[in-house]
Design an enzyme around this catalytic site. Structure first.
Site, PDB file in Angstrom:
ATOM      1  NE  ARG A 175      -3.223   0.384   3.248  1.00  0.00           N
ATOM      2  CZ  ARG A 175      -4.725   0.585   2.828  1.00  0.00           C
ATOM      3  NH1 ARG A 175      -5.304  -0.045   1.982  1.00  0.00           N
ATOM      4  NH2 ARG A 175      -4.961   1.637   2.814  1.00  0.00           N
ATOM      5  NE  ARG A 179       5.342   8.870  -4.745  1.00  0.00           N
ATOM      6  CZ  ARG A 179       4.624   9.075  -3.643  1.00  0.00           C
ATOM      7  NH1 ARG A 179       4.915   9.749  -2.743  1.00  0.00           N
ATOM      8  NH2 ARG A 179       3.462   8.334  -3.250  1.00  0.00           N
ATOM      9  NE  ARG A 281      -3.390   6.221  11.746  1.00  0.00           N
ATOM     10  CZ  ARG A 281      -3.695   5.745  11.369  1.00  0.00           C
ATOM     11  NH1 ARG A 281      -3.418   6.039   9.636  1.00  0.00           N
ATOM     12  NH2 ARG A 281      -5.263   5.339  10.794  1.00  0.00           N
ATOM     13  CD  GLU A 302      -4.859   5.269  14.915  1.00  0.00           C
ATOM     14  OE1 GLU A 302      -5.426   6.884  14.066  1.00  0.00           O
ATOM     15  OE2 GLU A 302      -5.418   4.492  13.645  1.00  0.00           O
ATOM     16  CE1 TYR A 350      -6.555  -1.466   5.208  1.00  0.00           C
ATOM     17  CE2 TYR A 350      -4.326  -2.634   5.197  1.00  0.00           C
ATOM     18  CZ  TYR A 350      -5.477  -0.770   5.817  1.00  0.00           C
ATOM     19  OH  TYR A 350      -4.421  -0.671   6.450  1.00  0.00           O
ATOM     20  CG  ASP A 352      -7.901   2.350   0.225  1.00  0.00           C
ATOM     21  OD1 ASP A 352      -7.565   2.296   1.649  1.00  0.00           O
ATOM     22  OD2 ASP A 352      -7.316   2.726  -0.279  1.00  0.00           O
TER      23      ASP A 352
HETATM   24  N1  UDP Z   1       2.668   1.250   7.850  1.00  0.00           N
HETATM   25  C1  UDP Z   1       4.216   1.245   8.781  1.00  0.00           C
HETATM   26  N2  UDP Z   1       4.478   2.311   8.956  1.00  0.00           N
HETATM   27  C2  UDP Z   1       4.110   3.807   9.021  1.00  0.00           C
HETATM   28  C3  UDP Z   1       2.678   3.885   8.202  1.00  0.00           C
HETATM   29  C4  UDP Z   1       2.020   2.443   8.103  1.00  0.00           C
HETATM   30  O1  UDP Z   1       4.520  -0.119   8.605  1.00  0.00           O
HETATM   31  O2  UDP Z   1       4.903   4.757   9.564  1.00  0.00           O
HETATM   32  C5  UDP Z   1       2.066  -0.063   7.372  1.00  0.00           C
HETATM   33  C6  UDP Z   1       1.353  -0.869   8.633  1.00  0.00           C
HETATM   34  O3  UDP Z   1       1.692  -2.024   8.689  1.00  0.00           O
HETATM   35  C7  UDP Z   1       0.346  -0.347   8.038  1.00  0.00           C
HETATM   36  C8  UDP Z   1       0.477  -0.124   6.337  1.00  0.00           C
HETATM   37  O4  UDP Z   1       1.826   0.342   6.529  1.00  0.00           O
HETATM   38  O5  UDP Z   1      -1.102  -0.792   8.462  1.00  0.00           O
HETATM   39  C9  UDP Z   1      -0.670   0.454   5.454  1.00  0.00           C
HETATM   40  O6  UDP Z   1       0.084   1.973   5.792  1.00  0.00           O
HETATM   41  P1  UDP Z   1      -1.587   2.832   5.902  1.00  0.00           P
HETATM   42  O7  UDP Z   1      -1.248   4.104   5.967  1.00  0.00           O
HETATM   43  O8  UDP Z   1      -2.389   2.820   4.422  1.00  0.00           O
HETATM   44  O9  UDP Z   1      -2.737   2.853   7.080  1.00  0.00           O
HETATM   45  P2  UDP Z   1      -4.093   3.357   7.158  1.00  0.00           P
HETATM   46  O10 UDP Z   1      -4.045   4.649   7.401  1.00  0.00           O
HETATM   47  O11 UDP Z   1      -5.029   1.897   6.545  1.00  0.00           O
HETATM   48  O12 UDP Z   1      -4.120   2.317   8.500  1.00  0.00           O
END
Ligand code: UDP
Length: 385
Positions: A175, A179, A281, A302, A350, A352
């Site tokens: 996901r 870059r 976060r 969270e 999962y 979006d």
């Molecule tokens: N992830 C991570 N570090 C980060 C952000 C995301 O390891 O700083 C991993 C984590 O396992 C997460 C996945 O990448 O579940 C997908 O991230 P996304 O930001 O898409 O999660 P969402 O916003 O759906 O919670």
């Protein structure tokens, strides 16, 4: 087919609202029930009483898509304000840019690499012995190498999913992009924005049709489906069957709300990569509405944990064990008649928001076409396993 046949939709989230509207437009009578006391499911937004900030009650929801039709659809109900999701990460007592980009790489390694140099540098760090990454960890080690993996992904993912990244599929990490330029937009989609008056107002407008009635705080019981000619069910798949084959695993979230006078963190989302920090976060909601002015600020810390019977399910876990159980529920569901399972919870995926809306539009259209042809509606639009 009589056009006034009664359709029951379980769940007033995005799936239920979009299917309901399409069917009401086609002349059906649509009854929507939801167990909660509000519409819009997990994208529900409301104004915080103390600060007047628009809060994403169930965590951050940023609308992003490449699907022009879906983008036009949501814009028909809300003005979408320009919004770019720029996430920061705190790890090892420093702040970095996310998703991992040239800035992150240069910050992390204290370098001034240009794109080609960074690519070669990371390729050296990458574990190229992993040719076909299966797990989240394989994917991380293969594409960013151990140091970045440990700083940004390992701890966060352990907290988010409550298991080792070795046990998670590579698809979760896919996901996120890596870059080799300074583009720090979290998403790579063509369209992105935030609804001006919130998602709940958008869903209220989708539901605003004389053919639709919505009843809140109402639990669905299979035995009470009554005279509905068809049910679209967007609640938890295992819940439909009263958990008779056990519970599908979900992660739930707890939010610790706090307020701040001013600007707490300077951005909407700050991720915490260290395993020792118990939360994943912090969301500062006023930054989701940069066009508004607010003195006060409301933030959510969270925390992710296993979802128990009384908790709100957020993320389907989908480990091997869960998929086996899911297969059993799917087989069970396929014996049902006159019901279609939809959305994140109904199909245990999962999803979006844009994909949810796309599938809801496709589901409604298929239903209308099948009805006109006198044909059966499938139990799943896309079989979840
Ligand atoms: N992830 C991570 N570090 C980060 C952000 C995301 O390891 O700083 C991993 C984590 O396992 C997460 C996945 O990448 O579940 C997908 O991230 P996304 O930001 O898409 O999660 P969402 O916003 O759906 O919670």
């Amino acid at each position: 087919m009589p056009m006034d046949e009664r359709i029951l939709i379980v769940g007033a989230g995005l799936s239920g609202a979009v299917i309901g509207r399409e069917l009401a437009l086609a002349g059906h009578l649509v009854e929507i029930i939801d167990t909660r006391d509000h519409i819009a499911g997990n994208c529900h937004t409301e104004r915080d009483e103390e600060t007047d900030v628009m809060v994403h009650v169930y965590g951050p929801h940023i609308f992003h898509t490449d699907d022009k039709e879906v983008w036009d659809y949501v814009n028909g109900f809300q003005k979408f304000m320009p919004y770019k999701n720029r996430v920061k990460a705190t790890t090892g007592e420093r702040v970095y840019s996310l998703p991992v980009n040239l800035h992150t790489i240069n910050q992390f390694f204290g370098k001034t690499l240009r794109p080609d140099e960074a690519r070669a540098f990371i390729e050296e760090k990458a574990d190229t012995s992993i040719t076909d990454p299966q797990s989240f960890e394989d994917q991380g080690l293969r594409f960013v190498g151990r140091e970045l993996y440990e700083a940004f992904f390992q701890g966060y993912t352990q907290k988010q999913w409550g298991c080792s990244p070795r046990d998670l599929p590579a698809s979760i990490l896919k996901r996120l992009p890596v870059r080799f330029n300074y583009d720090d937009d979290y998403f790579f989609h063509k369209y992105q924005g935030m609804p001006e008056t919130g998602y709940t107002d958008m869903v209220a407008k989708i539901l605003d049709h004389p053919g639709i009635t919505v009843t809140l705080s109402t639990q669905f019981k299979r035995t009470q489906a009554g005279s509905a000619q068809h049910i679209f069910y967007s609640g938890p798949l295992d819940g439909y069957f009263d958990f008779e084959l056990g519970r599908l695993a979900y992660r739930t979230l707890d939010f610790e709300r706090f307020t701040y006078n001013g600007d707490y963190q300077g951005c909407a989302v700050m991720n915490y990569g260290d395993a020792a920090v118990p939360f994943t976060r912090i969301t500062e909601h006023k930054h989701f509405s940069p066009w508004e002015q607010h003195e006060g600020s409301v933030c959510y810390r969270e925390f992710s944990r296993e979802c128990g019977p009384g908790d709100i399910p957020y993320y389907p876990v989908r480990l091997v064990r869960d998929k086996e159980q899911l297969s059993k529920y799917v087989a069970r569901a396929e014996q049902e008649k006159a019901v279609t399972f939809v959305g994140r919870l109904g199909t245990y995926r999962y999803l979006d928001m844009d994909v949810t809306i796309r599938e809801a539009l496709d589901t409604a259209r298929l239903f209308i076409a099948r009805r006109n042809a006198g044909a059966e509606m499938p139990v799943f639009l896309n079989r979840p396993v």
